[in-house]
Design a protein around this motif. Structure first.
Motif, PDB file in Angstrom:
ATOM      1  N   LEU A  24       0.825  -1.207   0.000  1.00  0.00           N
ATOM      2  CA  LEU A  24       0.000   0.000   0.000  1.00  0.00           C
ATOM      3  C   LEU A  24       0.862   1.261   0.000  1.00  0.00           C
ATOM      4  CD1 LEU A  24      -2.735  -1.065   2.576  1.00  0.00           C
ATOM      5  CD2 LEU A  24      -3.131  -0.587   0.158  1.00  0.00           C
ATOM      6  N   LYS A  25       1.998   1.182   0.656  1.00  0.00           N
ATOM      7  CA  LYS A  25       2.901   2.336   0.724  1.00  0.00           C
ATOM      8  C   LYS A  25       3.785   2.480  -0.515  1.00  0.00           C
ATOM      9  CE  LYS A  25       1.762   3.337   5.049  1.00  0.00           C
ATOM     10  NZ  LYS A  25       1.054   4.586   5.410  1.00  0.00           N
ATOM     11  N   GLY A  26       3.713   1.493  -1.407  1.00  0.00           N
ATOM     12  CA  GLY A  26       4.526   1.558  -2.612  1.00  0.00           C
ATOM     13  C   GLY A  26       6.004   1.313  -2.365  1.00  0.00           C
ATOM     14  N   LEU A  27       6.311   0.528  -1.335  1.00  0.00           N
ATOM     15  CA  LEU A  27       7.703   0.285  -0.976  1.00  0.00           C
ATOM     16  C   LEU A  27       8.263  -0.925  -1.709  1.00  0.00           C
ATOM     17  CD1 LEU A  27       7.356   0.825   2.874  1.00  0.00           C
ATOM     18  CD2 LEU A  27       8.154   2.476   1.161  1.00  0.00           C
ATOM     19  N   THR A  28       9.571  -0.997  -1.780  1.00  0.00           N
ATOM     20  CA  THR A  28      10.259  -2.161  -2.320  1.00  0.00           C
ATOM     21  C   THR A  28      11.120  -2.767  -1.222  1.00  0.00           C
ATOM     22  OG1 THR A  28      12.096  -0.806  -3.120  1.00  0.00           O
ATOM     23  CG2 THR A  28      10.294  -1.247  -4.660  1.00  0.00           C
ATOM     24  N   TRP A  29      11.315  -4.072  -1.295  1.00  0.00           N
ATOM     25  CA  TRP A  29      12.075  -4.766  -0.263  1.00  0.00           C
ATOM     26  C   TRP A  29      12.612  -6.069  -0.820  1.00  0.00           C
ATOM     27  CZ3 TRP A  29       6.812  -4.533  -0.623  1.00  0.00           C
ATOM     28  CH2 TRP A  29       6.112  -5.749  -0.678  1.00  0.00           C
ATOM     29  N   SER A  30      13.546  -6.649  -0.085  1.00  0.00           N
ATOM     30  CA  SER A  30      14.071  -7.972  -0.402  1.00  0.00           C
ATOM     31  C   SER A  30      13.455  -8.980   0.557  1.00  0.00           C
ATOM     32  CB  SER A  30      15.596  -7.997  -0.266  1.00  0.00           C
ATOM     33  OG  SER A  30      16.203  -7.065  -1.139  1.00  0.00           O
ATOM     34  N   ASP A  31      13.215 -10.188   0.074  1.00  0.00           N
ATOM     35  CA  ASP A  31      12.631 -11.237   0.910  1.00  0.00           C
ATOM     36  C   ASP A  31      13.691 -12.235   1.368  1.00  0.00           C
ATOM     37  OD1 ASP A  31       9.704 -10.814   1.005  1.00  0.00           O
ATOM     38  OD2 ASP A  31       9.827 -11.033  -1.169  1.00  0.00           O
ATOM     39  N   ARG A  32      13.576 -12.645   2.622  1.00  0.00           N
ATOM     40  CA  ARG A  32      14.307 -13.790   3.147  1.00  0.00           C
ATOM     41  C   ARG A  32      13.252 -14.711   3.743  1.00  0.00           C
ATOM     42  NH1 ARG A  32      17.287 -11.085   0.793  1.00  0.00           N
ATOM     43  NH2 ARG A  32      19.386 -10.343   1.317  1.00  0.00           N
ATOM     44  N   THR A  33      13.208 -15.938   3.284  1.00  0.00           N
ATOM     45  CA  THR A  33      12.116 -16.818   3.682  1.00  0.00           C
ATOM     46  C   THR A  33      12.619 -18.002   4.507  1.00  0.00           C
ATOM     47  OG1 THR A  33      12.235 -18.084   1.620  1.00  0.00           O
ATOM     48  CG2 THR A  33      10.785 -16.155   1.661  1.00  0.00           C
ATOM     49  N   TYR A  34      11.732 -18.490   5.363  1.00  0.00           N
ATOM     50  CA  TYR A  34      12.069 -19.558   6.304  1.00  0.00           C
ATOM     51  C   TYR A  34      10.919 -20.557   6.331  1.00  0.00           C
ATOM     52  CZ  TYR A  34      15.298 -15.903   7.662  1.00  0.00           C
ATOM     53  OH  TYR A  34      16.252 -14.926   7.627  1.00  0.00           O
ATOM     54  N   LEU A 196      -7.879  -4.662  -4.619  1.00  0.00           N
ATOM     55  CA  LEU A 196      -6.770  -3.705  -4.623  1.00  0.00           C
ATOM     56  C   LEU A 196      -5.457  -4.407  -4.952  1.00  0.00           C
ATOM     57  CD1 LEU A 196      -7.688  -1.708  -1.395  1.00  0.00           C
ATOM     58  CD2 LEU A 196      -8.196  -1.080  -3.771  1.00  0.00           C
ATOM     59  N   PRO A 197      -4.611  -3.807  -5.788  1.00  0.00           N
ATOM     60  CA  PRO A 197      -3.356  -4.456  -6.183  1.00  0.00           C
ATOM     61  C   PRO A 197      -2.461  -4.857  -5.018  1.00  0.00           C
ATOM     62  CG  PRO A 197      -3.813  -2.601  -7.625  1.00  0.00           C
ATOM     63  CD  PRO A 197      -4.840  -2.547  -6.532  1.00  0.00           C
ATOM     64  N   ALA A 198      -2.374  -4.026  -3.976  1.00  0.00           N
ATOM     65  CA  ALA A 198      -1.490  -4.335  -2.850  1.00  0.00           C
ATOM     66  C   ALA A 198      -1.940  -5.596  -2.111  1.00  0.00           C
ATOM     67  CB  ALA A 198      -1.432  -3.157  -1.883  1.00  0.00           C
TER      68      ALA A 198
END
Length: 211
Positions: A24-34, A196-198
């Motif tokens: 919703l905030k239009g942010l980008t991030w990297s994922d680390r999954t467990y 909504l897209p988010a």
């Protein structure tokens, strides 16, 4: 530009909340999954990041934030558009109360750690699942009453709030346990949010680690 790493799991409803908020905030991030059932969240490497051994955790320029509700409010304070909480103090408290009803009263009993503790104390799988369903259904029924007289497409009007961000993942969680979700007001909110897209992008089945 702020560097963000989201430590999570595709099916974790708490991780799901944070993905919605960041989208919703239009942010980008990297994922680390467990893989939670494999116990990867209890590895030494992850415990060094979050000593609780829970997901999500959000690294922001090297600082680690834990607990999805705190993370969402941090994001709202740093990236206020669109706001996740109303400006009016009474409405802010009302939205927070609804969100906490889900995050603090309904969701924790489906935490993998809790379910395993129940099994270790002699409850068979059917009993564990039935207990989780009962908690979910009674909780959602109460939540449906909290928003029964509210107008607008979302929980508290025409603006998505933290209440919606917490509710939608809980509905996904409810279906995993076979719990009923056919509360008309809640169903209408879910349909509006999922358009909504988010919200669509945050769905578990759309995550790179989905199994």
């Amino acid at each position: 530009m702020t560097d963000m790493i989201l430590h999570g799991f595709w099916r974790s409803s708490a991780s799901w909340r944070v993905r919605i908020a960041m989208g919703l905030k239009g942010l980008t991030w990297s994922d680390r999954t467990y893989r939670l059932r494999a116990g990867e969240q209890r590895s030494d490497a992850y415990m060094a990041i979050n000593p609780q051994g829970l997901v999500p955790a959000l690294e922001v320029d090297g600082t680690v934030l834990t607990q999805s509700m705190a993370i969402c409010e941090y994001l709202d304070e740093c990236y206020p558009d669109p706001p996740l909480l109303p400006a009016d103090p009474l409405m802010r408290a009302t939205v927070r109360g609804f969100a906490q009803a889900v995050a603090c009263d309904i969701h924790p009993v489906q935490n993998l750690k809790i379910l395993r503790m129940l099994a270790a104390r002699g409850l068979d799988e059917d009993a564990v699942q039935a207990w989780a369903r009962e908690v979910i259904e009674t909780g959602l029924e109460a939540c449906s009453r909290l928003i029964a007289d509210r107008e607008g497409p979302y929980c508290f009007g025409d603006q998505v709030t933290l209440a919606d961000i917490v509710l939608i993942p809980q509905l996904g969680n409810a279906r995993r346990f076979g719990a009923r979700t056919d509360f008309p007001r809640i169903e209408a909110v879910e349909a509006a949010c999922n358009a909504l897209p988010a919200f669509a992008a945050a769905r578990p089945d759309r995550q790179p680690d989905a199994e």
